[in-house]
Design a protein around this motif. Structure first.
Motif, PDB file in Angstrom:
ATOM      1  N   ASP A 414      18.702 -31.196 -17.625  1.00  0.00           N
ATOM      2  CA  ASP A 414      19.342 -29.974 -18.126  1.00  0.00           C
ATOM      3  C   ASP A 414      20.695 -29.728 -17.465  1.00  0.00           C
ATOM      4  O   ASP A 414      21.686 -29.412 -18.133  1.00  0.00           O
ATOM      5  N   ALA A 415      20.773 -29.908 -16.143  1.00  0.00           N
ATOM      6  CA  ALA A 415      22.036 -29.619 -15.459  1.00  0.00           C
ATOM      7  C   ALA A 415      23.114 -30.606 -15.889  1.00  0.00           C
ATOM      8  O   ALA A 415      24.262 -30.223 -16.151  1.00  0.00           O
ATOM      9  N   VAL A 445      15.098 -33.242 -20.493  1.00  0.00           N
ATOM     10  CA  VAL A 445      14.043 -32.831 -19.570  1.00  0.00           C
ATOM     11  C   VAL A 445      14.589 -31.590 -18.872  1.00  0.00           C
ATOM     12  O   VAL A 445      15.299 -31.665 -17.877  1.00  0.00           O
ATOM     13  N   ASN A 447      14.018 -29.003 -16.771  1.00  0.00           N
ATOM     14  CA  ASN A 447      13.129 -28.444 -15.741  1.00  0.00           C
ATOM     15  C   ASN A 447      13.739 -27.208 -15.073  1.00  0.00           C
ATOM     16  O   ASN A 447      13.269 -26.756 -14.029  1.00  0.00           O
ATOM     17  N   ILE A 449      16.353 -26.624 -13.456  1.00  0.00           N
ATOM     18  CA  ILE A 449      16.974 -26.750 -12.142  1.00  0.00           C
ATOM     19  C   ILE A 449      17.749 -28.058 -12.084  1.00  0.00           C
ATOM     20  O   ILE A 449      17.404 -29.018 -12.778  1.00  0.00           O
ATOM     21  N   GLY A 450      18.815 -28.068 -11.315  1.00  0.00           N
ATOM     22  CA  GLY A 450      19.534 -29.306 -11.055  1.00  0.00           C
ATOM     23  C   GLY A 450      19.637 -29.480  -9.557  1.00  0.00           C
ATOM     24  O   GLY A 450      20.373 -28.752  -8.898  1.00  0.00           O
TER      25      GLY A 450
END
Ligand SMILES: Cc1ncc(C[n+]2csc(CCOP(=O)(O)OP(=O)(O)O)c2C)c(N)n1
Ligand SMILES: [Mg+2]
Length: 1026
Positions: A414-415, A445, A447, A449-450
């Motif tokens: 995501d990041a 994916v 989640n 958070i990165g």
């Protein structure tokens, strides 16, 4: 009673559209029209008596009229036109209506209109409510995803921080927004044609409508698609998510899904048990990625796809290798053994970066499918364009013009998806004729958070996927803790691609059970999120319990499935201990069958002659100077260019453009596909190339003479690219990966622009073979030269490329004289040339294909030399038996009395012409020799030695037009010293050190030039220096 009855009215665009499509389309366009600007224009508080024809059952009719009027005011009766015009202009109730003109004496006025629509008392609310329902449907379609239950952690804030939209009915009190109330819930409403929630019903009670909209748009799936400006595509998506009962699965499908979840989950658990202190960037928290990918693959295989090329980052990579690509488990497990010896070259960077290629039978479809996962660097998303290029090449070579047989899947974090610009650059290639791969399925994916950073500080968009909207790709957000929903959206995504051949995004909203890697402590930075995660039941357990509860499997069957897979892992682990040697070649993502011998070595170690016959040169020259199709009018200026080319051919000489033509034309004739891509390459930035001719009278009629060389020639692809270096160079690199039998070239507009593609150069092109045992013959054409144009547009930064060469500057290579050149080439990581003649450029391009292995070729190409009268080559230098000259020695008067030569000036590229002119002016043709180093890397030690030996009394000077801390000096000096065994110093003539590549002042430029030429020819310049 200020009612939303007038939803129709609220939908008024600022300006009525002018195009006349069908009426129904007009309605859809208006309803779905995210492009329009909505503006409340009129609140219909008018009483029925003021505008009696607006009554109840007339709602549909009025609405039709209104939409039709919006589309084309003349398509409705004059009376309606006047009415809507007046209403739009803000006429008060009762004043908007005017009697229509009488036609043929017949009165078609209000009385008739009333008769048509049928006036009934108290129907006004009905109209309003119907329109409100339409609005409601549309609200769910547009904004339902904001309230969908996407986040398995239920902390939501990270996904979409705004409050729930006010027009979504999350509770009965929200009905008021539409002017509805609880008493309306059981009333029956006609459904608009823009929804499929009714199934076979065309009317439904409001309660049911809301419930079905909730089911379609607000459960585990959030669909973002209403920004798509194609009605057919919107309707297609609506029916995929709205039809009642559409998300149902057979028993077999559920059991397969469970088995896949078991594999995905137990694989991570197995690794954790065996190697608890190893980083693996596990998939825990997003285990449904594996069934997601397998579903996409199954469905695509069902639709005829035979080859899938994938790119992915670190997260879950081992799991994908094991359970999607089906790399043997023992081959994966043995990578955790640090004592394993590498059998071949390669930096052993296996687990997270090397790729894979595997052909197997798809068990669901019983068809062959080839899966490849591309090797990739740590640099997130850098592999995206590379995957696209390779996919395009595979499609091209198998004649798959619509992407029916070959496709790509890209995985993202995501990041990284939100943060990396190359994602956007790659999306922009997706619909360009020479770059499209006819639809990529993106899986994120997500989640939330990165590494240690929350989305709220990492991106400005609601979702990490917003970038996909630029290409109108639908985005399916899905709660990854609902494996059936995941499977459903993946099926739809694959169908979307098969139907529309466009990109689509699946956003798996999940969490990361551990830290960034298994060694990291996430509680340092995300304490609350991780408190929640610790409470979170695993998705496999949840899904198994669900299936057991509904009787789809028994607990015993479930446990047996687990035991079965654990056993597979244990056995593979036992086998992996027997592996003593790591064969990196088993991790190739792009094998080149037939190109190497059985041991993976070149079939020979000789380069054939790169020259051509006189006849071939004449023929290609003729094509280059003519228009090979009938009735084609070219621009007058171009006619002159072609004429001058014809004159050159008549005189048996080539300029730069013609030299390139000879190389391309001959390779094409010999069956090598050529692809030249980059900004404005078709004409050439400097208007010298003209590979695409444009008919001056017929729009879009073009002619590519290079495709008219010979009947059985290979195709020539020349394509102006989007204005992206990172994306396009990555793409071409991927294209070149697919086959060794193509000359793939990327040209920078000016050489310095390559630095926005630095990641592709640093991470793939320079070290690709060393890291991933993968050869690549891509060619970079980088216009370079100090011509007084200022700090930009001058330097292609040769120093950077030279610094990254793997050659030892201090060791003279120990190769035999016959093999010296080819062995050097074989050992190098890339070839760097700066040719001073068209003939040498011609030879080096041909050598690139005719040599028995592949290395990237970096060519610093000229600007002013393109038209320099001396920078021409005679056909004699291109005939059979001639070849690329790594070094061009001085062939002038110095050869007669070499002992009398006081200085050898070594140089490369354009400065040669400045040096020879200056030497002539000074009358020093007998005392100073000038040698051109055309191939900078690998350095032609052997030929330089011939020159230094030839002039024993000469001092050695390196002359360059670049600044001292730039250009070639630091690279060349130690090599020259090694060549002469450090017996003679190497002096420098050139510009002094500087921060910028060139001055922006033309006069200063010329002064600098003269100054270093003075140094180069002042034989006392270095006297007394040591
Ligand atoms: C271009 C680039 N910048 C920085 C990094 C360092 N890095 C590795 S993983 C990571 C976080 C990635 O987050 P995300 O894309 O959400 O993937 P996740 O690890 O959460 O699966 C970062 C910053 C990198 N690998 N590549
Ligand atoms: Mg992430």
């Amino acid at each position: 009673m200020h009612r939303i009855r007038t939803t129709v009215v609220r939908l008024r665009p600022i300006a009525a559209p002018q195009t006349a499509k069908s009426q129904s389309q007009a309605r859809l366009a208006t309803v779905g029209g995210a492009l329009r600007t909505f503006q409340p224009m009129r609140s219909y508080t008018a009483s029925v008596s003021a505008e009696p024809f607006l009554n109840g059952t007339s709602s549909n009719y009025v609405e039709e009229m209104y939409y039709a009027w919006l589309e084309n005011p003349r398509s409705v009766h004059k009376s309606w036109d006047i009415f809507f015009r007046n209403a739009n202009a803000g006429a008060p109730p009762g004043a908007a209506y005017q009697s229509p003109p009488r036609l043929g004496g017949a009165a078609l006025g209000l009385a008739n209109a009333q008769a048509m629509v049928g006036v009934q008392p108290n129907v006004e609310k009905l109209v309003e409510d119907h329109l409100a329902v339409q609005s409601l449907v549309r609200a769910y379609q547009i904004r339902g995803h904001h309230v969908a239950q996407l986040d398995p952690l239920g902390i939501m804030a990270a996904i979409d921080p705004g409050p729930p939209p006010s027009d979504i009915i999350t509770s009965n009190d929200k009905l008021e927004f539409y002017g509805l109330d609880e008493s309306d819930l059981d009333k029956v409403f006609r459904l608009p044609t823009t929804t499929f929630i009714g199934g076979s019903e065309s009317t439904l009670p409001l309660r049911e409508i809301i419930q079905r909209l909730e089911m379609a748009y607000c459960q585990s799936i959030g669909v973002e698609f209403m920004f798509i400006n194609d009605l057919e595509q919107c309707q297609w998506i609506r029916q995929k998510f709205e039809r009642p009962g559409i998300m149902q699965f057979t028993l077999e499908e559920k059991r397969t899904l469970l088995a896949r979840m078991v594999r995905s989950t137990r694989f991570e658990e197995f690794l954790q048990r065996k190697w608890s202190s190893e980083k693996r960037f596990g998939l825990e928290g997003c285990e449904s990625l594996i069934p997601a990918l397998k579903t996409i693959i199954d469905k695509s295989s069902m639709n005829g796809v035979e080859s899938i090329i994938m790119g992915m980052p670190h997260r879950g990579r081992l799991n994908v290798l094991a359970n999607v690509i089906r790399k043997e488990l023992d081959q994966i497990f043995c990578q955790f053994d640090s004592k394993l010896e590498a059998a071949d070259e390669g930096s052993g960077d296996v687990k997270y970066h090397l790729g894979m290629w595997h052909r197997r039978i798809n068990r669901v479809t019983d068809r062959n499918i080839t899966l490849s996962l591309m090797a990739n660097p740590s640099h997130l998303e850098a592999v995206d364009p590379v995957v696209q290029g390779k996919t395009k090449a595979e499609q091209f070579y198998c004649g798959d013009t619509e992407g029916n047989r070959v496709m790509s899947i890209l995985l993202h974090g995501d990041a990284a998806f939100a943060g990396q610009g190359v994602v956007y650059e790659t999306f922009h290639l997706s619909d360009l004729p020479s770059y499209t791969t006819h639809g990529t399925i993106h899986v994120v994916v997500n989640n939330q958070i990165g590494f240690t950073t929350d989305p709220r500080v990492a991106r400005s968009s609601s979702y990490p996927t917003d970038v996909a909207k630029v290409v109108n790709a639908p985005i399916f957000h899905v709660n990854a803790d609902d494996p059936e929903a995941v499977m459903y959206v993946c099926n739809v995504a694959a169908e979307w691609r098969a139907t529309f051949h466009k990109d689509v995004v699946v956003d798996l909203v999940c969490y990361r059970r551990n830290g960034h890697n298994e060694m990291d402590e996430p509680m340092f930075t995300q304490p609350l999120m991780y408190k929640q995660i610790k409470k979170q039941k695993g998705v496999l357990q949840k899904y198994a319990e669900k299936l057991i509860a509904e009787g789809a499997v028994t607990r015993q069957e479930y446990e047996e499935e687990i035991a079965k897979y654990d056993k597979i892992c244990e056995e593979a682990h036992a086998r992996s201990k027997d592996e003593k040697i790591l064969h990196i070649k088993h991790w190739l993502d792009s094998p080149w069958p037939g190109f190497f011998n059985m041991d993976g070595q070149p079939k020979s170690m000789t380069s054939p002659s790169t020259g051509l016959t006189e006849e071939e040169l004449g023929h290609i020259g003729h094509i280059a100077s003519s228009v090979p199709v009938e009735d084609f009018t070219i621009h007058g200026g171009l006619s002159r260019i072609l004429k001058s080319r014809a004159a050159m051919v008549g005189q048996r000489v080539c300029d730069w453009a013609l030299g390139e033509y000879m190389a391309f034309g001959s390779l094409l004739k010999e069956g090598t596909h050529i692809r030249l891509s980059g900004q404005d390459v078709e004409r050439g930035t400097f208007s010298h190339r003209h590979h695409v001719l444009h008919d001056q009278n017929v729009d879009k009629r073009i002619c590519i003479p290079m495709n008219h060389i010979a009947p059985n020639q290979a195709p020539y692809t020349v394509c102006n690219s989007s204005l992206s270096e990172y994306g396009v160079l990555g793409f071409e690199l991927g294209f070149a990966m697919a086959s060794p039998n193509a000359l793939v070239l990327w040209e920078a507009q000016f050489g310095d622009f390559h630095n926005t593609a630095q990641c592709i150069i640093d991470q793939f092109i320079c070290p690709g073979q060393a890291k991933w045992v993968r050869q690549n013959g891509i060619v970079l054409l980088l216009p370079h030269g100090m011509e007084g144009m200022g700090p930009e547009h001058s330097s292609a930064r040769p120093e950077r490329f030279l610094q990254m060469c793997n050659e030892d500057p201090d060791a003279y290579p120990k190769f035999s004289a016959e093999e010296f050149a080819v062995r050097q080439l074989y050992d190098c990581n890339w070839i760097i040339v700066n040719c001073s003649t068209p003939a040498n450029y011609f030879h080096v391009l041909r050598r690139q294909i005719l040599q028995p292995f592949r290395k990237p070729l970096i060519v610093f190409t000229p600007k002013s030399l393109l038209r320099h009268p001396d920078a021409k080559s005679n056909f004699d230098d291109m005939l059979t038996g001639t070849h690329f000259q790594r070094l061009i020695p001085d062939s002038g008067p110095v050869c007669e009395k070499p002992d009398g030569v006081k200085r050898i000036v070594f140089c490369t590229g354009k400065v040669y012409y400045e040096l020879t002119r200056e030497r002539k002016n000074r009358g020093m043709d007998n005392t100073v020799a000038i040698a051109r180093i055309e191939q900078l890397s690998p350095f032609p030690f052997d030929q330089v030695k011939v020159e230094t030996d030839r002039y024993p009394n000469a001092d050695l000077v390196w002359c360059q037009e670049e600044h001292k801390n730039q250009g070639y000096y630091d690279y060349v000096k130690p090599r020259l010293r090694t060549t002469v065994d450090r017996t003679r110093p190497v002096w420098y003539a050139g510009r002094g050190p500087a921060a910028a590549p060139a001055t922006g002042n033309k006069a200063a430029h010329l002064v600098e030039l003269q100054r270093f030429l003075d140094t180069a020819f002042n034989l006392d310049a270095f006297t007394g220096q040591s």
